[in-house]
Design an enzyme around this catalytic site. Structure first.
Site, PDB file in Angstrom:
ATOM      1  CG  MET A  21      -1.807   1.233   1.330  1.00 27.52           C
ATOM      2  SD  MET A  21      -2.888   1.407  -0.114  1.00 27.52           S
ATOM      3  CE  MET A  21      -3.087   3.193  -0.146  1.00 27.52           C
ATOM      4  CD  GLU A  22      -1.286   3.305  -3.382  1.00 25.90           C
ATOM      5  OE1 GLU A  22      -2.312   3.708  -3.964  1.00 25.90           O
ATOM      6  OE2 GLU A  22      -1.045   2.099  -3.178  1.00 25.90           O
ATOM      7  CG  ASN A  23      -0.010   3.665   3.570  1.00 26.84           C
ATOM      8  OD1 ASN A  23      -1.183   3.768   3.281  1.00 26.84           O
ATOM      9  ND2 ASN A  23       0.515   2.544   4.031  1.00 26.84           N
TER      10      ASN A  23
ATOM     11  CD  GLU B 252       2.450  -0.419  -3.604  1.00 24.02           C
ATOM     12  OE1 GLU B 252       1.779   0.580  -3.308  1.00 24.02           O
ATOM     13  OE2 GLU B 252       1.977  -1.403  -4.194  1.00 24.02           O
TER      14      GLU B 252
ATOM     15  CG  HIS C 277       0.786   4.131  -6.306  1.00 26.51           C
ATOM     16  ND1 HIS C 277      -0.222   4.543  -7.146  1.00 26.51           N
ATOM     17  CD2 HIS C 277       0.642   2.773  -6.199  1.00 26.51           C
ATOM     18  CE1 HIS C 277      -0.943   3.497  -7.530  1.00 26.51           C
ATOM     19  NE2 HIS C 277      -0.441   2.416  -6.970  1.00 26.51           N
TER      20      HIS C 277
END
Length: 917
Positions: free
Chosen positions: A315-317, A350, A353
């Site tokens: 997940m690209e937080n 990721e 992103h």
């Protein structure tokens, strides 16, 4: 259109039920959270600086599964330069101190001028209104509240992940997964992508644990009671789904400086030796993307966090990217090439992103496909620069094939479609978003030229940094530098309708008698419409016509260095290409997202010059022919003719099509025909394994280990080769005894063969290694091997583990693989029928449809053509599968029908080929 906040005219009426009213816009969040790892709960406080855009008596936020306390609104904004002035973690006004063990400690008054609010909940819409009791003037306000909730078990929101440490104790990590609409489970918020704001986060964590968030640490303070408080810098303006918190007993590597950006890997203790590949990939990716986009990395640091329990791949937080542990952590000495390639690809995806998704974000979830598709494509571009010898674009053909398979169904969907409820957004995350989207972007880039495509992307990012966009904004930016090419019109035909064309190439004579190739397009589908919807209740989502950017190449001119690619934008009218120099390969370079069918004359010419084709062109030639065979357009005999021309083929991707086709035939044919089919498999593949051998030779190419592994797995399972099975058993025994570890590039293949022949002792050995692996990748290898069992009784021992011992992130995929197995499918289906309610409770919601993809393997038919399992599968889906999963599962039912139709043809088409040998 770029938007700063949602507006009424941007919202279709049917969206209104789940959309927040356009009366307020957030500017800044101050968040303070304290997870209680032992109790599985968390408490927090927040202050949101917002602008009320018009007079209103309420502010509506998203919130779900939270208890809220002390809601209040205050006129005006705090002093941005003095975080203590309005920071809920400082105990300002004596009312907003953080109580890690209670509800947050906030009273109903929050300083002078505070307006106490009452709460009105809308559970279905996942919203809560802060009602002031009087009409408020438009202008700046601060919303304050305290909140508490439970750390979830479903791997979304703010949730628990666990691991067992070296002392045998279970330890807990609190971590987050907010995409697509789960930030509302952690704190009340404007949980829509266009509602961008900055975030200042404070985390209270037990002493001795690590606390991570999106931005760099700015202060650390030890508090009474063994609590350490960490304050983080303010982030850039971003969407709520990109916020992240991680708290737990982790270790963090020393930072690696990448042009001023500190890069670290966080992991459970004792695994620092597995972090080097991730750090190397991340360092290269940051430099590559900063150069490609001509913009610096938008964060102030980068942490890559390996999480033991994680539903997605990563997940690209912003600045705090979370990953499945088994993807991010690898020992270079024991990881296979595909495992290292997968690690690099996910890291690159990721990090792409950070620019395309985090810096510039879609205005609403209908545009999420472009975020994911672009990151998928850019990861390929980055990896091709990182390890050109891996030939990743050739390998991408195998991923793209999964999208072509789904997109050839009448139950496909357009890449972009309206998103109304949260489950509509969740359904976007499929192969059509990732692989079709990336494939279409690659097709556009190759047709337009890499430099012009890149210049358009740079123009787009500069114009929309820190803001939100619609899909058309990218097409317009590229069209501005495309030299007159109709980019938006072209791409709209691929994005707003489902499916793709079959481009038929025929040999014709021109007006002057010269040889030419005529191209025509028609929609491709595997089934007649009435067979896709036997109840007559459905309509096809496959489009009718596309603007097809075709690149073609006279094959024989390649050796002489003459000529060049022919470019044509194929529409409704036929197009003609010169063919005076011999065979012409349509879809030159293999970059088009369509299938091609050659007439007999053209196909014969291409087969005569097969070795002149590039690997990806040979892949497409075989894959497109197999697709038209499955669809009933071409006879099965044509496939076997082409298989017979592969004696000198060395590319593992091309062989993957042949092996996949033979494997499906083995899964579907009558039991009496299988021994003859196995004999043909051995005749075709054994010479290839003899050529590459079981052990690497000096100087062999990067692709050879992949081919070796594929050949061993195929021959040792549906090839029914006893010599291969014996050799695999010897390697497995040596690994168990500790005398010689499995060769990394052969490990998965060897385990598959061993599982296929396994008795009870072998199963126990596989489970023992799964339970005590050497590293996370070793664990996954042994888990995946369980799907290759061929004894239903042994599968009966494994299946119950999916509802207990096996992590919920992995269990549904193991069940799905067992469903797809000819040997195990009926037993696995019976287990699913019996325990489906338990699966719905335990497995991540996004994994249910993926698990049920396995029912496509339950397509066997009786000698009279009657389906053995398909009718029961359809009845089960209609009766038990929730509505939110029906679209994706409906695709699997149509693929099941495709396979049943093929199975019915095999006695007449396959049996004569087997008898000829």
């Amino acid at each position: 259109m770029t938007t700063d906040a949602p507006t009424d005219d941007a919202r279709p009426a049917q969206d209104a039920r789940y959309r927040l009213p356009a009366t307020a816009r957030p500017r800044r969040y101050r968040l303070a959270l304290a997870p209680d790892l032992d109790a599985g709960r968390f408490a927090g406080t927040e202050e949101i600086e917002l602008e009320l855009l018009e007079p209103a008596d309420r502010v509506v936020l998203n919130a779900l599964e939270l208890d809220l306390h002390a809601p209040a609104l205050l006129p005006g904004w705090g002093d941005r330069d003095d975080p203590g002035a309005a920071d809920p973690t400082t105990g300002a006004a004596g009312t907003f101190g953080l109580d890690p063990h209670g509800a947050g400690g906030a009273g109903s008054s929050a300083g002078g001028g505070a307006i106490a609010c009452r709460l009105e909940w809308d559970a279905e819409a996942e919203q809560v209104a802060f009602v002031a009791g009087r009409t408020l003037e438009a202008g700046p306000y601060r919303l304050r509240c305290a909140f508490s909730g439970e750390l979830g078990e479903r791997l979304d929101g703010f949730y628990r992940s666990t691991f067992v440490d070296e002392d045998g104790r279970e330890r807990t990590i609190a971590t987050t997964q907010f995409e697509e609409t789960h930030a509302r489970k952690a704190f009340p918020c404007f949980d829509e992508p266009a509602a961008k704001a900055t975030f200042t986060v404070t985390l209270d964590a037990p002493a001795g644990t690590v606390a991570l968030s999106n931005a760099a640490e700015v202060a650390v303070e030890d508090l009474a009671g063994g609590v350490r408080r960490t304050r983080f810098a303010e982030t850039m303006s971003m969407s709520t789904y990109l916020v992240a918190f991680v708290v737990g007993p982790l270790e963090v590597t020393e930072p690696v400086d990448v042009d001023g950006v500190a890069v670290r890997v966080a992991h459970v203790p004792g695994r620092s030796h597995l972090t080097a590949p991730a750090l190397e990939s991340a360092a290269h990716a940051l430099r590559f993307f900063a150069g490609y986009f001509d913009l610096p990395y938008p964060g102030d640091k980068l942490d890559l966090v390996a999480v033991p329990d994680f539903a997605a791949g990563a997940m690209e937080n912003l600045g705090c990217v979370t990953f499945r542990e088994a993807i991010l952590l690898a020992d270079p000495a024991t990881a296979s090439r595909p495992e290292l390639e997968r690690l690099a690809e996910v890291v690159e995806h990721e990090l792409a992103h950070m620019w395309f998704g985090d810096l510039v974000t879609m205005g609403w979830w209908n545009g999420i496909w472009l975020n994911e598709a672009f990151a998928t494509f850019m990861a390929l571009r980055c990896q091709d620069d990182f390890r050109p010898e891996w030939e990743v674009f050739v390998g991408f053909a195998r991923s793209r094939a999964t999208a072509l398979a789904v997109d050839g169904l009448h139950r496909t969907r357009s890449v972009e479609y309206p998103v109304h409820a949260p489950e509509d957004a969740a359904a976007m995350f499929d192969v059509l978003t990732y692989e079709k989207g990336a494939g279409v972007l690659w097709m556009l880039e190759q047709y337009l030229g890499a430099d012009r495509f890149r210049d358009g992307v740079r123009r787009y990012l500069r114009a929309h940094a820190y803001a939100n966009t619609e899909t058309s904004d990218l097409w317009d930016a590229i069209e501005a530098v495309a030299g007159g090419e109709p980019i938006r019109a072209l791409m709209d035909t691929w994005i707003f309708q489902g499916g793709y064309p079959l481009v038929r190439a025929a040999s014709v004579l021109g007006e002057g008698g010269e040889e030419m190739v005529e191209l025509r397009q028609s929609p491709f589908s595997y089934l007649p419409l009435e067979e896709a919807f036997p109840d007559g209740a459905g309509t096809s989502a496959v489009g009718s016509s596309w603007l097809v950017p075709v690149l073609a190449d006279p094959v024989r001119e390649r050796d002489a260095g003459a000529g060049g690619q022919l470019r044509v934008l194929l529409g409704d009218e036929p197009a003609r290409l010169p063919a005076t120099a011999g065979p012409v390969v349509v879809n030159a370079g293999g970059t088009g997202f369509f299938r091609c069918s050659y007439d007999r004359t053209l196909l014969t010419g291409l087969l005569a010059d097969l070795e002149r084709l590039e690997a990806l062109e040979r892949y497409d030639l075989l894959a497109d022919l197999w697709a038209t065979v499955v669809a009933g357009i071409d006879p099965l005999d044509d496939l076997f003719v082409l298989l017979g021309r592969l004696q000198r083929e060395h590319d593992p991707n091309v062989w993957s099509v042949a092996i996949g086709a033979l494997g499906l035939l083995d899964a579907l044919c009558q039991e009496a025909d299988r021994p003859a089919l196995h004999r043909i498999v051995r005749q075709l593949l054994t010479p290839q394994l003899d050529r590459v051998g079981w052990t690497p030779s000096a100087g062999e190419g990067e692709q050879t280990p992949l081919l070796r592994s594929s050949l061993v797995a195929a021959l040792g399972t549906f090839g029914d080769d006893p010599a291969v099975a014996d050799r695999a058993g010897e390697l497995f025994a040596a690994d168990r005894a500790g005398t010689a570890p499995l060769p990394p590039d052969l490990a998965s293949a060897v385990l598959a063969v061993v599982a296929h022949r396994a008795g009870h002792d072998d199963l126990e050995a596989l489970l023992a290694r799964y339970r005590s692996p050497r590293d996370p990748m070793d664990e996954v290898r042994h888990l995946n091997a369980l799907a290759r069992l061929s004894d239903p009784a042994l599968a009966g021992e494994v299946l119950p583990l999916t509802l207990g011992e096996i992590r919920s992130q992995n269990a549904p995929y193991l069940v799905g693989a067992m469903l797809a197995s000819r040997a195990l499918g009926p037993a696995a289906f019976a287990f699913v029928e019996e325990r489906f309610d338990d699966m719905l409770q335990r497995f991540p919601a996004n994994s249910i449809a993926r698990m049920l993809e396995g029912v496509t393997g339950l397509a066997q038919v009786a000698p009279d053509g009657a389906p053995l399992h398909a009718d029961a599968v359809r009845a089960f889906v209609a009766r038990r599968v929730p509505a939110a999963h029906q679209r994706l599962v409906g695709q699997s039912l149509e693929r099941l029908a495709v396979n049943v139709r093929l199975a019915r043809r095999l006695p007449a088409e396959l049996r004569p080929l087997l008898e000829r040998g």
